[in-house]
Design an enzyme around this catalytic site. Structure first.
Site, PDB file in Angstrom:
ATOM      1  N   HIS A 119      22.011  65.193-133.695  1.00  0.00           N
ATOM      2  CA  HIS A 119      22.636  66.134-132.764  1.00  0.00           C
ATOM      3  C   HIS A 119      21.668  66.622-131.682  1.00  0.00           C
ATOM      4  O   HIS A 119      20.488  66.829-131.932  1.00  0.00           O
ATOM      5  CB  HIS A 119      23.188  67.335-133.529  1.00  0.00           C
ATOM      6  N   ASP A 120      22.191  66.747-130.481  1.00  0.00           N
ATOM      7  CA  ASP A 120      21.485  67.349-129.343  1.00  0.00           C
ATOM      8  C   ASP A 120      20.297  66.533-128.847  1.00  0.00           C
ATOM      9  O   ASP A 120      19.488  67.045-128.072  1.00  0.00           O
ATOM     10  CB  ASP A 120      21.015  68.776-129.679  1.00  0.00           C
ATOM     11  N   GLY A 137      17.226  66.143-134.980  1.00  0.00           N
ATOM     12  CA  GLY A 137      17.916  66.915-133.966  1.00  0.00           C
ATOM     13  C   GLY A 137      17.025  67.385-132.826  1.00  0.00           C
ATOM     14  O   GLY A 137      15.840  67.676-133.020  1.00  0.00           O
TER      15      GLY A 137
END
Length: 257
Positions: A119-120, A137
């Protein structure tokens, strides 16, 4: 070009000349650009935007929820550019609400089998992820970086443009542009990625300036503050050294030294 067993949500927007293989599932809020081909048994969840002329092979999973306990179901997304190759069993997760909300993949990247993008993460252009390499992440990967097989980047770490991570290299600090990392117990700097720079058209003067900067940062035994002062002088005649300095200024974690 769309196999009859594929399941496509009515809200998905699929360009006219997209190919979709058998048993692939495309969920709500997915956009797929022209010329992209998606193999069989792929799962794409939205919100996800995929650009033009990408090749996504079987069993890839794109746009799944972030693997983060802080995520509470807020709307986040994946954005993938053009001409990327995404091989078997690649996983790309959506962003988180407090992490920027978006996982972004640029253009012309190769993500080989079993690569994981958490994520991200923010990935530039012309990056090669070899088999089983992974990003935790919020990692940032610059253009033309190569991640060898089984390498990994810790959360919130940045890897600069044209860097090279050797096989099995685990990165827990920020890696400046052009630097080559290799493993002992953890990844550490081992010179610059000179072979990769030659392949991309860097001339001998540019490579020499980068080597000099590397020696200043890693081999002169200087504290980081003093090394930065010398790099500032070298940056006056080298845009590449200036790029290294700008990376140091953006670093939020310790620099790999």
């Amino acid at each position: 070009m769309i196999h009859p067993t594929a399941q496509i949500d009515p809200s998905a927007r699929i360009a006219d000349n997209v190919g979709i293989g058998a048993y692939t599932i495309i969920g709500a809020d997915v956009v797929v650009g022209e010329g992209t081909t998606i193999g069989p048994h792929v799962v794409i969840e939205g919100p996800t935007t995929i650009g033009r002329d990408n090749r996504i092979l079987q069993f890839a999973s794109i746009g799944g929820p972030p693997q983060d306990k802080k995520w509470q179901g807020e709307r986040t997304e994946v954005a993938i550019g053009d001409r990327n190759l995404i091989r078997e069993f690649v996983t790309i997760n959506r962003g988180t609400g407090d992490g920027g909300g978006i996982t972004r993949i640029g253009n012309d990247n190769w993500l080989l089998a079993y690569v994981h993008i958490a994520h991200d993460c923010q990935v530039g252009n012309n990056v090669v992820f070899s088999n089983y390499s992974a990003l935790a992440g919020h990692a940032e990967i610059g253009d033309w970086t190569i991640l060898s097989g089984y390498s990994g980047v810790h959360q919130f770490c940045k890897v600069g443009a044209h860097a090279f991570l050797g096989m099995g290299c685990l990165v827990g600090s920020d890696v400046p542009p052009f630097v080559m990392m290799a493993n002992e117990t953890r990844g550490r700097p081992r010179g610059i990625n000179s072979e990769g720079l030659k392949r991309r058209g860097f001339d001998t003067h540019r490579i020499a300036a980068i080597k000099r900067a590397y020696r200043t940062l890693y081999m002169a035994g200087l504290p980081l503050a003093e090394a930065r002062e010398q790099l500032q002088a070298q940056a006056e005649t080298s845009d590449d050294v200036r790029q290294m300095l700008e990376f140091l200024d953006r670093s939020e974690r310790a620099i790999a030294r």
